[in-house]
Design an enzyme around this catalytic site. Structure first.
Site, PDB file in Angstrom:
ATOM      1  N   SER A  85       0.832  -1.207   0.000  1.00 24.60           N
ATOM      2  CA  SER A  85       0.000   0.000   0.000  1.00 24.60           C
ATOM      3  C   SER A  85       0.864   1.252   0.000  1.00 24.60           C
ATOM      4  O   SER A  85       1.995   1.258   0.501  1.00 24.60           O
ATOM      5  CB  SER A  85      -0.919   0.025   1.225  1.00 24.60           C
TER       6      SER A  85
HETATM    7  N1  SAM Z   1      -1.133  -4.621   4.164  1.00 19.01           N
HETATM    8  C1  SAM Z   1      -0.433  -4.890   2.959  1.00 19.01           C
HETATM    9  C2  SAM Z   1       0.937  -4.270   2.911  1.00 19.01           C
HETATM   10  O1  SAM Z   1       1.318  -3.521   3.818  1.00 19.01           O
HETATM   11  O2  SAM Z   1       1.684  -4.557   1.966  1.00 19.01           O
HETATM   12  C3  SAM Z   1      -1.287  -4.521   1.764  1.00 19.01           C
HETATM   13  C4  SAM Z   1      -1.317  -5.642   0.805  1.00 19.01           C
HETATM   14  S1  SAM Z   1      -2.330  -5.665  -0.607  1.00 19.01           S
HETATM   15  C5  SAM Z   1      -2.954  -4.063  -0.840  1.00 19.01           C
HETATM   16  C6  SAM Z   1      -3.737  -6.616  -0.049  1.00 19.01           C
HETATM   17  C7  SAM Z   1      -3.435  -8.052   0.334  1.00 19.01           C
HETATM   18  O3  SAM Z   1      -4.667  -8.662   0.737  1.00 19.01           O
HETATM   19  C8  SAM Z   1      -2.867  -8.929  -0.759  1.00 19.01           C
HETATM   20  O4  SAM Z   1      -1.658  -9.481  -0.351  1.00 19.01           O
HETATM   21  C9  SAM Z   1      -3.937 -10.016  -0.984  1.00 19.01           C
HETATM   22  O5  SAM Z   1      -3.426 -11.273  -1.328  1.00 19.01           O
HETATM   23  C10 SAM Z   1      -4.600 -10.029   0.392  1.00 19.01           C
HETATM   24  N2  SAM Z   1      -5.957 -10.579   0.438  1.00 19.01           N
HETATM   25  C11 SAM Z   1      -6.987 -10.425  -0.447  1.00 19.01           C
HETATM   26  N3  SAM Z   1      -8.074 -11.094   0.003  1.00 19.01           N
HETATM   27  C12 SAM Z   1      -7.730 -11.667   1.184  1.00 19.01           C
HETATM   28  C13 SAM Z   1      -8.422 -12.488   2.144  1.00 19.01           C
HETATM   29  N4  SAM Z   1      -9.701 -12.852   2.001  1.00 19.01           N
HETATM   30  N5  SAM Z   1      -7.744 -12.883   3.233  1.00 19.01           N
HETATM   31  C14 SAM Z   1      -6.452 -12.541   3.441  1.00 19.01           C
HETATM   32  N6  SAM Z   1      -5.743 -11.781   2.578  1.00 19.01           N
HETATM   33  C15 SAM Z   1      -6.382 -11.344   1.478  1.00 19.01           C
END
Ligand code: SAM
Length: 237
Positions: A87
């Site tokens: 992000s």
């Molecule tokens: N907090 C993260 C960072 O600091 O890098 C942001 C990562 S990205 C914007 C969102 C993440 O959510 C991705 O790695 C994706 O695989 C994960 N994601 C999507 N749906 C999900 C779910 N149902 N459960 C867990 N993770 C999920």
């Protein structure tokens, strides 16, 4: 087997609020770029001094591919593999600021991704459980957080269902765009607890802050628009 029917893999790293890095791992240039980023975030409206201190301390360049190191302190999202992104720092600071993290708060993060948001929350003293659905990211990031000394319990699974065993939580942060607010997460928020979650379509989401009152009623506050990768799961897309 969990109450929500999922098997979670689990990894816990050892706590240290002090991040000790060598001069090569965290150069004067990195530190200077972090200071500039903090000033940029202040100018964009981030006012919480602890959040700004966390952004000024956590080495974002170690959470992205080394090819992006010289761009790490730009206020931008970057690819982290598997079609996902780290992000934007403003987004991390904004979501964290809304949560008002107190030392010892139990916090659930959905979407571990690069681990940067998790590191910021852990640095602020959160007792953090972070769930990631993609195995590659889970494996890579849980190892990285442990190596850097951040105490984060990383789990592999569908975070849209939360984690009943360790709930209810003081705070919940969702870092992927949801089509609606998952009821499982509402149920796992303590009375007095705060949740921050982007809700919308696949292109754009409106950040929502939710406060669960002592009588269980929810106060839902719509905030600004953001763009996230989708939250994929049983109570998501
Ligand atoms: N907090 C993260 C960072 O600091 O890098 C942001 C990562 S990205 C914007 C969102 C993440 O959510 C991705 O790695 C994706 O695989 C994960 N994601 C999507 N749906 C999900 C779910 N149902 N459960 C867990 N993770 C999920």
């Amino acid at each position: 087997m969990l109450k929500n029917g999922l098997n979670f893999l689990k990894s816990v790293s050892v706590f240290s609020s002090m991040i000790v890095l060598s001069k090569e791992q965290d150069t004067y240039k990195d530190k200077g770029a972090r200071r500039n980023l903090v000033n940029e975030l202040k100018a964009k409206g981030i006012v919480d001094s602890k959040v700004l201190e966390a952004i000024g301390t956590v080495p974002r360049h170690l959470f992205i591919h080394k090819d992006f190191r010289s761009h790490a302190y730009q206020d931008k999202a970057f690819p982290i593999g598997n079609g996902q992104t780290i992000s934007q720092p403003y987004t991390v600071a904004f979501q964290t600021q809304v949560l008002h993290i107190e030392k010892g708060d139990s916090v659930l993060e959905i979407g571990t991704g690069s681990g940067y948001q998790a590191a910021v929350l852990a640095w602020l003293g959160a007792r953090l459980v972070s769930i990631e659905r993609q195995k590659d990211l889970y494996l890579k990031t849980s190892k990285l957080l442990a190596n850097l000394g951040f105490e984060v319990e990383c789990l592999l699974g569908d975070g849209s269902l939360g984690h009943y065993q360790q709930g209810p939580f003081d705070k919940i942060i969702v870092t992927a765009g949801a089509p609606r607010i998952p009821q499982a997460l509402v149920d796992q928020l303590k009375p007095g607890g705060i949740m921050i979650i982007p809700v919308g379509d696949e292109k754009e989401q409106l950040m929502h802050s939710l406060i669960k009152k002592s009588n269980g009623e929810l106060e839902v506050i719509p905030l600004h628009k953001f763009r996230f990768v989708p939250l994929i799961g049983e109570q998501a897309w």
